[in-house]
Design a protein around this motif. Structure first.
Motif, PDB file in Angstrom:
ATOM      1  N   TYR A 152     -25.425 -21.887 -17.308  1.00 45.24           N
ATOM      2  CA  TYR A 152     -25.274 -21.345 -19.041  1.00 45.24           C
ATOM      3  C   TYR A 152     -25.887 -20.315 -18.429  1.00 45.24           C
ATOM      4  O   TYR A 152     -26.503 -19.746 -18.549  1.00 45.24           O
ATOM      5  CB  TYR A 152     -26.301 -22.923 -19.267  1.00 45.24           C
ATOM      6  N   THR A 154     -25.545 -18.687 -22.929  1.00 49.66           N
ATOM      7  CA  THR A 154     -25.670 -19.475 -24.482  1.00 49.66           C
ATOM      8  C   THR A 154     -25.577 -17.821 -25.780  1.00 49.66           C
ATOM      9  O   THR A 154     -25.840 -17.002 -25.352  1.00 49.66           O
ATOM     10  CB  THR A 154     -26.306 -19.822 -24.707  1.00 49.66           C
ATOM     11  N   TYR A 169     -25.198 -21.626 -32.667  1.00 49.59           N
ATOM     12  CA  TYR A 169     -24.814 -21.353 -30.456  1.00 49.59           C
ATOM     13  C   TYR A 169     -24.197 -21.965 -30.364  1.00 49.59           C
ATOM     14  O   TYR A 169     -23.554 -23.196 -30.401  1.00 49.59           O
ATOM     15  CB  TYR A 169     -25.794 -21.885 -29.654  1.00 49.59           C
ATOM     16  N   THR A 171     -22.199 -22.256 -26.287  1.00 52.57           N
ATOM     17  CA  THR A 171     -22.711 -22.548 -24.027  1.00 52.57           C
ATOM     18  C   THR A 171     -21.544 -23.335 -23.934  1.00 52.57           C
ATOM     19  O   THR A 171     -21.253 -24.054 -24.299  1.00 52.57           O
ATOM     20  CB  THR A 171     -24.162 -23.572 -24.664  1.00 52.57           C
TER      21      THR A 171
END
Length: 224
Positions: A152, A154, A169, A171
């Motif tokens: 991940y 972000t 955000y 991601t």
């Protein structure tokens, strides 16, 4: 294709999100307090209408936030995943483990299409509570999701200010042969906090910002 997106992002969704892949009937969750029952209609009115080209995959469900089926499924998904940084599960999202959040009146809905999904929750919380910003160590981490290593990454998005407080955000989740992007928006207006998760192969910030604008319009309408 949708199911692949949902499997990839399971480990980070505490607020509904990926759990919305399993279609369920709308209804009332748990045993909400009298105030939750009073708020139910207003909370449902704050939810987005069905976006063009999408259908309702889940909800609308109302009740105490911690008792919502979608919240419970999200928490179960986190427990099944093995995160390199456990503190990043649900970071910058509403924390259903906190009693005041778990008991708060809420409404949730999810929409789906071949290209991806949108999950939205609106929670009634007094005061000025708002999720903390994403911790620096959670900007990039790995997790084992059902035997697949998922990475991940972000980044903070400069979304136009909405409501009293807002944050967004984007991601990117990559694992195995699957890739997905998860856009998230949080907005506080008055005593309502809106959380939105957008999942797809590609999530455009501009589209995410527009959804945030529409969601804030609904919040403004029901908080007058």
């Amino acid at each position: 294709m949708l199911k692949a997106f949902f499997r990839i992002c399971l480990s980070m969704m505490v607020v509904a999100g990926c759990a919305a892949a399993d279609e369920q009937k709308s209804g009332q969750a748990g045993q909400p307090s009298p105030s939750a029952s009073v708020d139910a209609a207003r909370l449902r009115a704050a939810l987005l209408p069905v976006p063009k080209g999408m259908t309702i995959a889940y909800g609308p469900e109302t009740g105490a936030f911690g008792a919502l089926k979608s919240t419970q499924q999200g928490l179960a998904a986190v427990r099944q995943a093995k995160l390199e940084r456990p503190e990043c599960a649900g970071a910058a999202q509403l924390d259903a483990a906190r009693p005041e959040v778990a008991k708060a009146p809420a409404a949730v809905i999810a929409f789906a299409a071949q290209r991806g999904s949108i999950t939205q929750a609106v929670v009634s919380l007094p005061g000025t509570a708002f999720p903390d910003p994403l911790p620096a160590q959670c900007a990039a981490y790995q997790a084992d999701v059902r035997g697949t290593q998922v990475t991940y990454k972000t980044r903070d998005l400069r979304m136009p200010p909405r409501g009293d407080r807002s944050r967004a955000y984007l991601t990117t989740a990559a694992g195995g042969k699957q890739n997905a992007q998860i856009g998230s928006v949080m907005i506080r207006r008055g005593n309502l906090i809106m959380s939105m998760l957008v999942v797809g192969q590609r999530v455009k910030p501009r589209g995410l910002f527009e959804l945030g604008r529409l969601a804030d319009q609904n919040l403004a309408r029901v908080t007058r």
